[in-house]
Design an enzyme around this catalytic site. Sequence first.
Site, short mmCIF file in Angstrom:
data_model
loop_
_atom_site.label_atom_id
_atom_site.label_comp_id
_atom_site.label_asym_id
_atom_site.label_seq_id
_atom_site.Cartn_x
_atom_site.Cartn_y
_atom_site.Cartn_z
N ARG A 35 21.92 17.02 -3.26
CA ARG A 35 20.70 17.23 -4.06
C ARG A 35 20.85 18.43 -4.97
NH1 ARG A 35 16.61 14.20 -1.66
NH2 ARG A 35 16.92 13.80 0.54
N HIS A 36 21.80 19.31 -4.64
CA HIS A 36 21.93 20.56 -5.40
C HIS A 36 22.78 20.36 -6.65
CE1 HIS A 36 19.96 23.22 -2.53
NE2 HIS A 36 20.37 22.34 -1.64
N SER A 84 34.79 7.88 0.53
CA SER A 84 34.15 6.59 0.30
C SER A 84 34.05 5.78 1.60
CB SER A 84 34.98 5.80 -0.72
OG SER A 84 34.57 4.45 -0.74
N GLN A 85 32.91 5.17 1.81
CA GLN A 85 32.77 4.26 2.96
C GLN A 85 33.25 2.85 2.61
OE1 GLN A 85 28.60 4.62 4.03
NE2 GLN A 85 29.07 6.18 5.56
N HIS A 98 21.62 30.31 -5.30
CA HIS A 98 20.41 29.49 -5.21
C HIS A 98 20.48 28.59 -3.97
CE1 HIS A 98 17.00 27.10 -6.49
NE2 HIS A 98 17.72 26.01 -6.39
N ARG A 103 19.01 27.16 1.60
CA ARG A 103 19.57 26.50 2.80
C ARG A 103 19.92 27.46 3.93
NH1 ARG A 103 17.84 21.30 2.29
NH2 ARG A 103 18.51 20.40 0.31
#
Lengths: 244, 152
Positions: free
Chosen positions: A57-58, A67-68, A151, A156
């Site tokens: 999100r940052h 990768s899955q 930030h 966090r």
Amino acid sequence: MKMASKAILFSYTNYPQLTANLQEAGVKMGKDGMLRHGSFTFDLQGISRAASHQIVRHRIASFSQQSQRYVRVTRSYGYLKPPGIPEDLKVPVEIQGHKVELNLTDVMDLTRQAEEGLAAKGIKAEDARYLRPNAATTNIVMSMSPRQLIHFFNLRCAPDAQWEIRDLAWSMYAGVRLAAPQVFGPLPAASESDFIKKRVAIVDDLVRKGEDGFSGTPPGELFRLELQPTLELVHPVETFVRHY
Amino acid sequence: MRVRLVGYEPDLERVCAAAMRSCYSPHPGYELFTHTSQDKVLDGEKIFDAERIGGLLKRALELGHYDILEHNSITWLAEADEKEILFLMESSKFFETSQIDEKRWLITTNLRVLVELARSTNQLPLTKEMVATLNVAAPIIASSLAIKTATS
């Protein structure tokens, strides 16, 4: 298979070199000015998909995540167990009319078996992976500028952040304090939070104790920064910094 | 000298290649980054030597997967006017600038932006000079883009 998380700071701006090059050109930059000019790259290993969703999100930041679709579950299986869920806690579920009680390990094992089973029946990995739980572990390479990292840490490292990303953030903060004291100091959020203030002081102390070991680490090798038990992380995060 | 390269991370092409490969490997980025000899076996992975790194980066350029080139920063001290700086800042979110004095700026971006600038038809003399320093910080990419030797 439960995984241990690791935060490895393996590439970062060499501020002593940058400062020397600027001084040679007659330029003197303050700490605040330097925050915008640089990059720190971490390899975050064995973190949950729940945490990686929060991390990405940052921005402005850069991410390269396992990768899955291309890394099959049989080659990447692992999960992170939330400490808040007791090992022996079982919940009742009903499957095709049969009532059974399952704990977290059972559920993880079931989803793994189901995903592998789908793959064995010829279902594409990109579809079978939809069964993967949020606890499934992943690896992600992440880069941020110092300004963005501060930030990130302010948000966090806070007491209301979730335990996993908070532990990772403190581990990363300790790493950058050791690698680049020229630009990273106490967190701005420490002035508003006793929790952060107390932990920043602990990191100060741990980093100071680690300085000799770090500077004596051969170039290119990793130095392990011991944070536990002093920093009281909720789950183990092994913290490493590559020495230039 | 109008543009002077003053900072970049060591081994930045190796970092980018490791980040790229980590998306498709069960092994994490740092393990790939340090997989430089046969002494350490990484199941299913080729040795991460110059040939391997070059192959991965060239593939990224062919596919247009420029995002893996973002894992770094490159910094210049440059003489520029405000219009040129505005051009840079409008071209990518990855530009950071600090004004040093009336003429000089400290400019930071990453390899992705430089590759995009190098492939752009809309270049300023300033960006051409910045791109020309690529062969110092990122020789494999510079060679792939056929960038002339840096003059800085």
